[in-house]
Design a protein around this motif. Structure first.
Motif, PDB file in Angstrom:
ATOM      1  N   ASP A   7      42.821  23.791  57.221  1.00 34.29           N
ATOM      2  CA  ASP A   7      42.303  22.577  57.836  1.00 34.29           C
ATOM      3  C   ASP A   7      42.860  21.324  57.177  1.00 34.29           C
ATOM      4  O   ASP A   7      42.453  20.217  57.490  1.00 34.29           O
ATOM      5  N   SER A   8      43.820  21.475  56.267  1.00 36.89           N
ATOM      6  CA  SER A   8      44.497  20.312  55.706  1.00 36.89           C
ATOM      7  C   SER A   8      45.351  19.610  56.749  1.00 36.89           C
ATOM      8  O   SER A   8      45.844  18.511  56.522  1.00 36.89           O
ATOM      9  N   LEU A   9      45.525  20.240  57.914  1.00 38.29           N
ATOM     10  CA  LEU A   9      46.259  19.576  58.986  1.00 38.29           C
ATOM     11  C   LEU A   9      45.468  18.376  59.500  1.00 38.29           C
ATOM     12  O   LEU A   9      45.993  17.535  60.222  1.00 38.29           O
ATOM     13  N   LEU A  10      44.184  18.278  59.106  1.00 45.02           N
ATOM     14  CA  LEU A  10      43.370  17.152  59.521  1.00 45.02           C
ATOM     15  C   LEU A  10      43.445  16.026  58.501  1.00 45.02           C
ATOM     16  O   LEU A  10      43.733  16.234  57.334  1.00 45.02           O
ATOM     17  N   ASP A 133      34.489  29.587  59.752  1.00 41.17           N
ATOM     18  CA  ASP A 133      34.955  30.864  60.275  1.00 41.17           C
ATOM     19  C   ASP A 133      35.655  30.717  61.617  1.00 41.17           C
ATOM     20  O   ASP A 133      35.271  29.873  62.443  1.00 41.17           O
ATOM     21  N   VAL A 134      36.664  31.546  61.825  1.00 40.41           N
ATOM     22  CA  VAL A 134      37.353  31.634  63.111  1.00 40.41           C
ATOM     23  C   VAL A 134      36.858  32.900  63.819  1.00 40.41           C
ATOM     24  O   VAL A 134      36.970  33.993  63.261  1.00 40.41           O
ATOM     25  N   PRO A 135      36.281  32.766  65.002  1.00 44.44           N
ATOM     26  CA  PRO A 135      35.802  33.961  65.702  1.00 44.44           C
ATOM     27  C   PRO A 135      36.923  34.948  65.996  1.00 44.44           C
ATOM     28  O   PRO A 135      38.057  34.552  66.277  1.00 44.44           O
ATOM     29  N   ARG A 136      36.613  36.216  65.906  1.00 45.76           N
ATOM     30  CA  ARG A 136      37.566  37.243  66.318  1.00 45.76           C
ATOM     31  C   ARG A 136      37.666  37.259  67.840  1.00 45.76           C
ATOM     32  O   ARG A 136      36.695  36.970  68.534  1.00 45.76           O
ATOM     33  N   GLY A 137      38.844  37.604  68.335  1.00 44.41           N
ATOM     34  CA  GLY A 137      39.008  37.774  69.773  1.00 44.41           C
ATOM     35  C   GLY A 137      39.319  36.519  70.549  1.00 44.41           C
ATOM     36  O   GLY A 137      39.261  36.531  71.786  1.00 44.41           O
ATOM     37  N   VAL A 145      37.318  24.220  60.612  1.00 42.88           N
ATOM     38  CA  VAL A 145      37.325  22.864  60.067  1.00 42.88           C
ATOM     39  C   VAL A 145      35.916  22.495  59.620  1.00 42.88           C
ATOM     40  O   VAL A 145      35.012  22.350  60.444  1.00 42.88           O
ATOM     41  N   ILE A 146      35.709  22.379  58.326  1.00 44.26           N
ATOM     42  CA  ILE A 146      34.397  21.998  57.808  1.00 44.26           C
ATOM     43  C   ILE A 146      34.067  20.579  58.257  1.00 44.26           C
ATOM     44  O   ILE A 146      34.902  19.681  58.174  1.00 44.26           O
ATOM     45  N   LYS A 147      32.865  20.395  58.766  1.00 46.06           N
ATOM     46  CA  LYS A 147      32.433  19.126  59.351  1.00 46.06           C
ATOM     47  C   LYS A 147      33.393  18.682  60.459  1.00 46.06           C
ATOM     48  O   LYS A 147      33.660  17.485  60.631  1.00 46.06           O
ATOM     49  N   GLY A 148      33.862  19.656  61.200  1.00 45.40           N
ATOM     50  CA  GLY A 148      34.834  19.361  62.237  1.00 45.40           C
ATOM     51  C   GLY A 148      34.335  18.431  63.315  1.00 45.40           C
ATOM     52  O   GLY A 148      35.119  17.673  63.895  1.00 45.40           O
ATOM     53  N   ASP A 149      33.019  18.471  63.598  1.00 44.02           N
ATOM     54  CA  ASP A 149      32.489  17.591  64.633  1.00 44.02           C
ATOM     55  C   ASP A 149      32.471  16.134  64.202  1.00 44.02           C
ATOM     56  O   ASP A 149      32.254  15.243  65.025  1.00 44.02           O
ATOM     57  N   VAL A 153      37.707  14.786  67.727  1.00 41.40           N
ATOM     58  CA  VAL A 153      36.966  14.447  68.953  1.00 41.40           C
ATOM     59  C   VAL A 153      36.826  15.652  69.873  1.00 41.40           C
ATOM     60  O   VAL A 153      35.872  15.740  70.648  1.00 41.40           O
ATOM     61  N   SER A 154      37.759  16.602  69.795  1.00 41.22           N
ATOM     62  CA  SER A 154      37.639  17.803  70.622  1.00 41.22           C
ATOM     63  C   SER A 154      36.437  18.632  70.187  1.00 41.22           C
ATOM     64  O   SER A 154      35.670  19.137  71.022  1.00 41.22           O
ATOM     65  N   ILE A 155      36.255  18.779  68.872  1.00 41.31           N
ATOM     66  CA  ILE A 155      35.093  19.508  68.369  1.00 41.31           C
ATOM     67  C   ILE A 155      33.819  18.713  68.648  1.00 41.31           C
ATOM     68  O   ILE A 155      32.782  19.288  69.012  1.00 41.31           O
ATOM     69  N   ALA A 156      33.884  17.393  68.494  1.00 49.39           N
ATOM     70  CA  ALA A 156      32.723  16.561  68.791  1.00 49.39           C
ATOM     71  C   ALA A 156      32.296  16.722  70.253  1.00 49.39           C
ATOM     72  O   ALA A 156      31.100  16.815  70.553  1.00 49.39           O
TER      73      ALA A 156
END
Length: 219
Positions: A7-10, A133-137, A145-149, A153-156
């Motif tokens: 998530d360092s891409l953020l 966590d990234v869901p399987r499947g 992304v921790i505190k991604g919301d 804006v997509s997560i929000a």
């Protein structure tokens, strides 16, 4: 569950509003259709956990997107309709209380996220998921992304769809089971809700029997 990308891409988290920076970085790498994913309802004593997945149109990002918890109910409702009208694709899914009890709340939340994403009308190129966590499947690689919301804006947008959808579900449940006041507390363990469970008992299919106080039968 593993992250497929750091998530360092953020951009570093700050006190400002979420933005589209992470999505644009991925798009510059040639990855189209970035989907934001979030859920609502991990903590309540009753009701489902609900997840949403949103692919925003880069040219029509709604104003005012933010972590749903930092918005008023009125603003969430307003943005809910705008997101559905302007997004390239969106999906909403839920996992009910009995399934939460049969597994655990983390697995149920990740499964709801998977279902919401797999229900999109557009195949996403990469997923940004709120949390650790990234869901399987998933149908694409993903980044937790921790505190991604509060950062994307997509997560929000996904957090708003999930929160409003769940609140509406709980309001409907409140009409069926009026003694619990579900329309006011959305199933959380308020004093009123706990008192109502003591007086009337829990409802099979609605209440989470794997959660305290029901797990310990302390009602």
């Amino acid at each position: 569950m593993t992250r497929s990308r750091s998530d360092s891409l953020l951009l570093p988290l700050d006190t400002g509003k979420p933005d589209f920076a992470a999505e644009r970085r991925l798009m510059r790498d040639g990855i189209p259709h970035i989907v934001g994913i979030d859920e609502a309802g991990r903590g309540p004593l009753a009701g489902p956990v609900v997840a949403a997945a949103v692919i925003l149109d880069p040219e029509r990002i709604p104003d005012g997107l933010d972590d749903s918890k930092r918005l008023t109910a009125r603003k969430r409702e307003e943005l809910f309709d705008i997101i559905l009208k302007t997004a390239l694709a969106s999906g909403i899914a839920s996992v009910a209380a009995p399934s939460i009890d049969a597994t655990d709340i983390l697995k149920a939340a990740l499964e709801a996220m998977r279902r919401a994403t797999c229900g999109l009308s557009i195949l996403p190129g990469h997923a940004l998921i709120d949390g650790r966590d990234v869901p399987r499947g998933l149908p694409c690689p993903g980044t937790a992304v921790i505190k991604g919301d509060q950062r994307s804006v997509s997560i929000a947008a996904a957090s708003i769809l999930a929160k409003v959808s769940r609140d509406r579900m709980m309001a409907q449940a409140g009409r069926h089971y009026p003694v619990y006041g579900l329309e006011t507390h959305a199933g959380y363990g308020t004093a009123f809700h706990r008192s109502a469970m003591q007086t009337h008992g829990p409802v099979v299919g609605l209440h989470r029997f794997s959660f305290a106080p029901l797990k310990n039968r302390d009602i």
